[in-house]
Motif scaffolding. Structure first.
Motif, PDB file in Angstrom:
ATOM      1  N   GLN A 148       0.814  -1.207   0.000  1.00 40.64           N
ATOM      2  CA  GLN A 148       0.000   0.000   0.000  1.00 40.64           C
ATOM      3  C   GLN A 148       0.855   1.267   0.000  1.00 40.64           C
ATOM      4  N   GLU A 149       2.126   1.111   0.401  1.00 36.96           N
ATOM      5  CA  GLU A 149       3.046   2.252   0.374  1.00 36.96           C
ATOM      6  C   GLU A 149       3.317   2.728  -1.053  1.00 36.96           C
TER       7      GLU A 149
ATOM      8  N   GLY B   6       1.033   9.325  -1.215  1.00 40.59           N
ATOM      9  CA  GLY B   6       1.519  10.567  -1.812  1.00 40.59           C
ATOM     10  C   GLY B   6       1.436  10.611  -3.312  1.00 40.59           C
ATOM     11  N   PHE B   7       0.883   9.572  -3.957  1.00 39.34           N
ATOM     12  CA  PHE B   7       0.784   9.548  -5.423  1.00 39.34           C
ATOM     13  C   PHE B   7      -0.028  10.748  -5.898  1.00 39.34           C
TER      14      PHE B   7
ATOM     15  N   TYR C 185       4.052   5.878 -11.801  1.00 43.90           N
ATOM     16  CA  TYR C 185       3.739   4.599 -11.160  1.00 43.90           C
ATOM     17  C   TYR C 185       5.036   3.826 -10.901  1.00 43.90           C
ATOM     18  N   ILE C 186       6.085   4.540 -10.567  1.00 42.30           N
ATOM     19  CA  ILE C 186       7.424   3.943 -10.544  1.00 42.30           C
ATOM     20  C   ILE C 186       7.579   2.916  -9.436  1.00 42.30           C
ATOM     21  N   ARG C 187       6.981   3.171  -8.293  1.00 40.14           N
ATOM     22  CA  ARG C 187       7.109   2.205  -7.200  1.00 40.14           C
ATOM     23  C   ARG C 187       6.501   0.856  -7.595  1.00 40.14           C
TER      24      ARG C 187
ATOM     25  N   TYR D 118      -6.765  -1.031  -4.296  1.00 42.46           N
ATOM     26  CA  TYR D 118      -6.402   0.004  -3.336  1.00 42.46           C
ATOM     27  C   TYR D 118      -6.489   1.429  -3.901  1.00 42.46           C
ATOM     28  N   PRO D 119      -6.024   1.705  -5.142  1.00 37.68           N
ATOM     29  CA  PRO D 119      -6.067   3.090  -5.640  1.00 37.68           C
ATOM     30  C   PRO D 119      -7.453   3.722  -5.631  1.00 37.68           C
TER      31      PRO D 119
END
Length: 384
Positions: A164-165, A169-170, A228-230, A291-292
């Motif tokens: 979920q991290e 902050g996205f 969406y790098i993470r 989740y988003p």
């Protein structure tokens, strides 16, 4: 027109949640963000990979193959025959007995000569063991180093342990140098695979491989553009975790180390199933799909990103069926591991042509030949 098309393509409502846009990703206060223009760096990196691959295969893979006893196969070329060549290219590579008889009438050759011509002609297009070994060695080296580098880049990141991290902050997520190079190198590598696909060994899943490369390139590029790098780094690490086992199993297979190949393949199958049939759909896709929407309303980019993930998952299921079939056959019947993606045409038959004259001579000495092998006198005791 081009400017208008660009404005339409990059409109914020397509790629960002409501209320957010490109202005949120402008560098400020020492914080750096990913930009679409950065992706052009992948093209020279892809070119560099193609050059490095040629050097690697000549200076590392070829000597290693020689050390393991793998030699380049000498192919006997089929003599020039326009009629047979036209039939081979336009109709089929393996003519039926009726077709062979028809070709005999057209060319004036005997059935044996026609069959030998087609066999030699097929052999000309078959990749040698050395070519397969060099290709597997290159991919093994990259996947192993990419997995180690990716793990080193993510080992201290909270989203590796709490998915979920990924969305905290996205989309205002600062770009780290390790993420930049991880992305560019992975993107450059898959671009190089797409550029070299015409010269690489072709297997039954050739079309699926093309779809996989395109989906991967689109996924990496899109996730970069909209930060969406993470999620992207986790997906790349997950895929690299199993691939180097597959390539190492191929290397041992080509070298004739059957036991090592078999057991490494079983390890690969277990990791593949766990990572791509369990973790990827039930952890990664779940976290990008479910989740988003608890944070923002769905938008086009949300559906596009998850659609690409679903394409990858369908390919995972396709390959998993082949992998499980091979693994079950090995575990139940103790058969050797063979790549079911390989066409029958990849079987090396060059020895048949080379030995044909010897077979004729042996026939005179030792009697008739059955199935291409001389029948010897077996009327002797086992102790002899």
């Amino acid at each position: 027109m081009i400017l208008g098309l660009s404005d339409w393509f990059w409109q914020e409502r397509l790629w960002f949640p409501k209320g957010l846009g490109w202005a949120d990703l402008e560098d400020r206060d020492g914080r750096v963000y990913a930009k679409a223009g950065d992706l052009w760096v992948a093209l020279p990196i892809a070119l560099a990979f193609l050059i490095i691959r040629q050097i690697f295969e000549r200076t590392v893979a070829t000597p290693l193959a020689s050390l393991l006893g793998i030699k380049d196969t000498v192919r006997l070329k089929a003599p020039h025959n326009p009629t047979l060549e036209s039939y081979f290219c336009n109709i089929t590579k393996t003519p039926t007995q009726t077709s062979v008889a028809s070709l005999c009438k057209k060319t004036g050759l005997s059935e044996r000569q026609v069959q030998r011509w087609f066999r030699r002609r097929r052999n000309q297009d078959r990749p040698s063991l050395l070519k397969k070994f060099r290709e597997a060695s290159w991919r093994f080296t990259f996947y192993l180093l990419a997995f180690i580098a990716g793990l080193a880049a993510l080992i201290d990141k909270p989203w590796l342990y709490d998915l979920q991290e990924m969305w905290q902050g996205f989309p205002v997520l600062t770009l780290l140098p390790s993420q930049y190079w991880y992305y560019m190198i992975e993107l450059g590598f898959y671009c190089s695979l797409l550029f070299s696909v015409a010269s690489d060994v072709k297997r039954k899943d050739f079309k699926e491989q093309i779809v996989h490369h395109l989906a991967t390139i689109l996924l990496i590029s899109f996730s970069w553009c909209v930060n969406y790098i993470r999620a992207g780094t986790l997906i790349m690490l997950l895929h690299d975790s199993a691939d180097y086992f597959l390539e190492s199993a191929k290397m041992f297979n080509y070298a004739g180390w059957r036991n090592a190949c078999n057991y490494i393949f079983i390890v690969f199958a277990a990791i593949f199933i766990i990572t791509r049939l369990v973790i990827f759909p039930f952890r990664i896709i779940y976290c990008t799909w479910v989740y988003p929407v608890t944070i923002y309303e769905p938008f086009f980019g949300y559906y596009f990103f998850n659609g690409l993930l679903m394409v990858l998952q369908c390919l995972h299921i396709f390959w998993a069926i082949l992998i499980i079939r091979i693994a079950v056959r090995f575990l139940t019947n103790n058969e050797k591991v063979d790549d079911e993606r390989s066409d029958k045409d990849e079987t090396d038959e060059s020895g048949e042509e080379e030995d044909e004259e010897g077979v004729k001579k042996d026939t005179k000495k030792n009697g008739p030949v059955q199935n291409g092998h001389t029948v010897h006198n077996n009327n002797h005791s086992k102790t002899e």
